[in-house]
Design a protein around this motif. Sequence first.
Motif, PDB file in Angstrom:
ATOM      1  N   VAL A 256       0.853  -1.193   0.000  1.00 29.14           N
ATOM      2  CA  VAL A 256       0.000   0.000   0.000  1.00 29.14           C
ATOM      3  C   VAL A 256       0.888   1.242   0.000  1.00 29.14           C
ATOM      4  O   VAL A 256       2.117   1.145   0.046  1.00 29.14           O
ATOM      5  CB  VAL A 256      -0.935   0.028   1.231  1.00 29.14           C
ATOM      6  N   LYS A 257       0.260   2.393  -0.049  1.00 27.56           N
ATOM      7  CA  LYS A 257       1.021   3.639   0.043  1.00 27.56           C
ATOM      8  C   LYS A 257       0.411   4.443   1.194  1.00 27.56           C
ATOM      9  O   LYS A 257      -0.325   5.418   1.002  1.00 27.56           O
ATOM     10  CB  LYS A 257       0.945   4.402  -1.287  1.00 27.56           C
ATOM     11  N   ALA A 258       0.676   3.956   2.400  1.00 25.44           N
ATOM     12  CA  ALA A 258       0.039   4.530   3.582  1.00 25.44           C
ATOM     13  C   ALA A 258       0.548   5.939   3.876  1.00 25.44           C
ATOM     14  O   ALA A 258      -0.039   6.643   4.690  1.00 25.44           O
ATOM     15  CB  ALA A 258       0.264   3.630   4.782  1.00 25.44           C
ATOM     16  N   VAL A 351       4.397   0.892  -1.834  1.00 23.69           N
ATOM     17  CA  VAL A 351       4.201   0.210  -3.109  1.00 23.69           C
ATOM     18  C   VAL A 351       5.080   0.754  -4.243  1.00 23.69           C
ATOM     19  O   VAL A 351       5.626  -0.021  -5.032  1.00 23.69           O
ATOM     20  CB  VAL A 351       2.701   0.184  -3.500  1.00 23.69           C
ATOM     21  N   ASP A 352       5.271   2.055  -4.327  1.00 24.17           N
ATOM     22  CA  ASP A 352       6.031   2.573  -5.478  1.00 24.17           C
ATOM     23  C   ASP A 352       7.445   2.006  -5.511  1.00 24.17           C
ATOM     24  O   ASP A 352       7.988   1.732  -6.586  1.00 24.17           O
ATOM     25  CB  ASP A 352       6.028   4.112  -5.550  1.00 24.17           C
ATOM     26  N   ALA A 353       8.036   1.788  -4.329  1.00 24.85           N
ATOM     27  CA  ALA A 353       9.396   1.236  -4.303  1.00 24.85           C
ATOM     28  C   ALA A 353       9.387  -0.289  -4.131  1.00 24.85           C
ATOM     29  O   ALA A 353      10.271  -0.978  -4.639  1.00 24.85           O
ATOM     30  CB  ALA A 353      10.200   1.877  -3.180  1.00 24.85           C
ATOM     31  N   ARG A 550       2.081   8.696 -11.676  1.00 26.15           N
ATOM     32  CA  ARG A 550       3.316   9.492 -11.651  1.00 26.15           C
ATOM     33  C   ARG A 550       4.239   8.914 -10.581  1.00 26.15           C
ATOM     34  O   ARG A 550       5.415   8.639 -10.826  1.00 26.15           O
ATOM     35  CB  ARG A 550       2.995  10.959 -11.316  1.00 26.15           C
ATOM     36  N   ASP A 551       3.668   8.703  -9.406  1.00 30.63           N
ATOM     37  CA  ASP A 551       4.458   8.185  -8.304  1.00 30.63           C
ATOM     38  C   ASP A 551       4.959   6.768  -8.616  1.00 30.63           C
ATOM     39  O   ASP A 551       6.148   6.467  -8.454  1.00 30.63           O
ATOM     40  CB  ASP A 551       3.582   8.200  -7.040  1.00 30.63           C
ATOM     41  N   TYR A 552       4.052   5.909  -9.072  1.00 31.65           N
ATOM     42  CA  TYR A 552       4.421   4.507  -9.278  1.00 31.65           C
ATOM     43  C   TYR A 552       5.421   4.347 -10.436  1.00 31.65           C
ATOM     44  O   TYR A 552       6.412   3.634 -10.318  1.00 31.65           O
ATOM     45  CB  TYR A 552       3.176   3.667  -9.576  1.00 31.65           C
ATOM     46  N   THR A 554       7.474   6.438 -11.769  1.00 31.43           N
ATOM     47  CA  THR A 554       8.782   7.096 -11.658  1.00 31.43           C
ATOM     48  C   THR A 554       9.696   6.391 -10.664  1.00 31.43           C
ATOM     49  O   THR A 554      10.828   6.813 -10.447  1.00 31.43           O
ATOM     50  CB  THR A 554       8.659   8.592 -11.302  1.00 31.43           C
ATOM     51  N   ASP A 555       9.216   5.346 -10.036  1.00 30.14           N
ATOM     52  CA  ASP A 555      10.118   4.412  -9.357  1.00 30.14           C
ATOM     53  C   ASP A 555      10.276   3.162 -10.229  1.00 30.14           C
ATOM     54  O   ASP A 555      11.365   2.628 -10.372  1.00 30.14           O
ATOM     55  CB  ASP A 555       9.575   3.992  -7.987  1.00 30.14           C
ATOM     56  N   LEU A 556       9.160   2.725 -10.801  1.00 27.87           N
ATOM     57  CA  LEU A 556       9.159   1.448 -11.525  1.00 27.87           C
ATOM     58  C   LEU A 556      10.160   1.441 -12.695  1.00 27.87           C
ATOM     59  O   LEU A 556      11.056   0.589 -12.752  1.00 27.87           O
ATOM     60  CB  LEU A 556       7.737   1.174 -12.051  1.00 27.87           C
ATOM     61  N   GLY A 584      16.147  13.271  -7.389  1.00 28.42           N
ATOM     62  CA  GLY A 584      15.744  11.886  -7.536  1.00 28.42           C
ATOM     63  C   GLY A 584      14.240  11.772  -7.460  1.00 28.42           C
ATOM     64  O   GLY A 584      13.528  12.765  -7.387  1.00 28.42           O
ATOM     65  N   ALA A 585      13.769  10.546  -7.496  1.00 30.27           N
ATOM     66  CA  ALA A 585      12.326  10.347  -7.434  1.00 30.27           C
ATOM     67  C   ALA A 585      11.982   9.400  -6.296  1.00 30.27           C
ATOM     68  O   ALA A 585      10.850   9.010  -6.126  1.00 30.27           O
ATOM     69  CB  ALA A 585      11.820   9.783  -8.752  1.00 30.27           C
ATOM     70  N   GLY A 586      12.986   9.008  -5.549  1.00 34.52           N
ATOM     71  CA  GLY A 586      12.758   7.991  -4.524  1.00 34.52           C
ATOM     72  C   GLY A 586      12.689   8.566  -3.135  1.00 34.52           C
ATOM     73  O   GLY A 586      12.499   9.765  -2.956  1.00 34.52           O
TER      74      GLY A 586
END
Length: 745
Positions: A256-258, A351-353, A550-552, A554-556, A584-586
């Motif tokens: 999740v992205k809590a 989740v994004d990372a 965008r969030d997902y 730019t890590d994926l 960065g994006a992380g």
Amino acid sequence: MSTEQPTIIYTLTDEAPRLATASFLPIVRAFAAPAGINVAESDISVAARVLGQFPEALTEAQRVPDTLAELGKKTLQADANIIKLPNISASVAQLMAAIKELQGKGYAIPDFPEDPKTDEEKAIRAKYNKCIGSAVNPVLREGNSDRRAPRAVKEYARKNPHSMAEWSQASRSHVSHMHKGDFYHGEKSMTLDKARDVKMELITKSGKTIVLKPKVSLQDREVIDSMFMSKKALVAFYEKEIEDARKTGVMFSLHVKATMMKVSHPIVFGHCVKIFYKEAFEKHAKLFEELGVNVNNGMVNLFDKLETLPSAQRDEVMRDLHACHENRPELAMVDSAKGITNFHSPNDVIVDASMPAMIRNGGKMWGADGRLKDVKAVMPESTFARIYQEMINFCKWHGAFDPKTMGTVPNVGLMAQQAEEYGSHDKTFEITEDGVANITDLATGEVLMSQNVETGDIWRMCQVKDAPIRDWVKLAVTRARQSGMPVVFWLDPYRPHEAQLITKVKMYLHEHDTTGLDIQIMSQVRAMRFTLERVIRGLDTISATGNILRDYLTDLFPIMELGTSAKMLSIVPLMAGGGMYETGAGGSAPKHVQQLTEENHLRWDSLGEFLALAVSLEDLGIKNKNARAKLLSKTLDAATGKLLDNNKNPSPKTGQLDNRGSQFYLAMYWAQELASQTEDADLAARFAPLAKQLADNEDKIVEELRVIQGKPADIGGYYQPDLAKLDAVMRPSSTFNAALASLTA
Ligand SMILES: NC(=O)C1=CN([C@@H]2O[C@H](COP(=O)(O)OP(=O)(O)OC[C@H]3O[C@@H](n4cnc5c(N)ncnc54)[C@H](OP(=O)(O)O)[C@@H]3O)[C@@H](O)[C@H]2O)C=CC1
Ligand SMILES: O=C(O)CCC(=O)C(=O)O
Ligand SMILES: [Mg+2]
């Protein structure tokens, strides 16, 4: 500080980026001074934000201004030039730890009221709520997002590919999401016909009217959504998927992205934990209630509460928890050595990372025995989970991506002015009684959208204003023109919100000359497939997406292409004319701090900072007609290229070159570039002695930065490091420090 001087505002944040700043900011200041550029600081760390909420509890000397609000105002000014490092989007557990540390340092701030009852407690809680989750980015991101791998970085990754685990066609890893009852299926959306003030209210079955949000002011042409997640459907989904994982013998993991969905996702997380340990939670329901256990904040919350019990009682609960595992699948681990599972804390598996890491690992995560295993990755919301399944399908068929040959996928993301989920925090509610949830026009009483909801459902409203959408389309067209790459808008016509966006995208595309550009609109799964078909052929494709993707993405994609999203160029062209340059994006890499305090080695790669600074300087140069700023930018880019060519990035291993060493090389190359350029003889003369000093002392400095490693380092605090100690730890080379000082002497 002269107000005449062009100014770069450099943010001070948390964890690894904060450490890196302690070393990098003095370098930046030294180099910027000869160009007449002022470098100001803005402390937006979670500690500063907490202190900013309670001036009345602090002494005069302890008080800090509300720097985040000030910086937020700055983003609305045309001359804003901000370098924004990643900050902690705090979970409750992190916030409580920060409070404890600050109290220990003599700040008389109140305890965090976990279960506020009195008005005073509720007021304190409301202040603390402002410090939880994505509290910073929505305030500062007054523009849309342009994230990409610069050419030099991509070339470097091609020449020095990171490891990628193999994918087997026999892999049983997969993504599970809800097929009904989630936000996607219960969404309604509309574009406003005029400016309106609305309220969010629940009309209960028993006839009560509960006003959940008394007033939201909406603009003409704004898109609003009303959506809910059914608790019954969510719980049934978890039961089914947990059982499916057990029966089929794959590990279970929840993603999740809590942090970003700071109200809805902790609830979604908590239900999963409670279902997994159902028998124990039923048996000890009364005790857990008395203890105020709230596993929306992870199992760590339960474990902490159990500590207060007599050991016999605690052991009984622990036995019952363990017994649940008998009938449950194996849980994926965050840290198998320490026995920390996927359920420990909702901010451990973001989740994004976490999904890219799993895909990079051939679809595997760590089991309790320290082995990598296939896994069922559970992401309840179907809206975006499907993209990961599509990538997994692709990897099973085509094998792992090859960083040496794969194309690149930059992103143009819609996020300005609290777009979409970013603006939903104060409009997300856990429903307390069955009824009808209405968004109602305050002036006319007209019900704009209405949903039937039940107790425990999560209901929320999202907004996205018209101007950001128009700006996003413009940014996508601009990037397509500049890069020559095709653009795909990842929009699903079957999702009501995105259907509204599609209409606007088509309309605003007409405002631009798109001759010769390839711009398409595709639903997420098709967009992913299309993009991946190109990726494996070495072809590049821009993804234009809403805020979550965008969030997902730019890590994926960066994690597949470059091994980390830390190496991304991440620009926010502010709608008011300024620029914010994110590094960065992380994330902020908490593990890195641990390594520093235990072994005095910082593996954080500041490449993102180097890239951001170059763009920031360039922008400052253009806007202020400051040739020296432009020259600093050009030479910095050249120095960064050299750093990559010579492989002077930090190593993850203690004893080898770390963040400080990498920054030294950057400074040396930058000084050399400035000394050897011929556009500005004065500047060349100023930097020539530094370039020489650094080159002459290269071995000595690198050695000074090496010998201190391998021993613990004391920075005097996690959330609020002691500045003198931080400086001593992060700037341990007296030779390097003296050389830098000689520049401004
Ligand atoms: N813009 C922002 O402000 C953002 C803030 N966050 C916040 O950051 C925190 C942690 O986020 P999380 O998503 O778990 O990610 P992490 O910061 O833990 O990053 C995941 C992994 O990526 C690698 N990594 C990330 N940045 C760098 C870097 N500069 N140099 C080298 N390696 C890097 C590290 O891998 P390895 O272990 O191999 O070194 C790290 O363990 C949370 O509080 C989150 O909310 C997250 C995203 C963006
Ligand atoms: O705003 C946040 O909490 C995190 C943002 C993030 O992960 C990103 O921008 O990539
Ligand atoms: Mg992210």
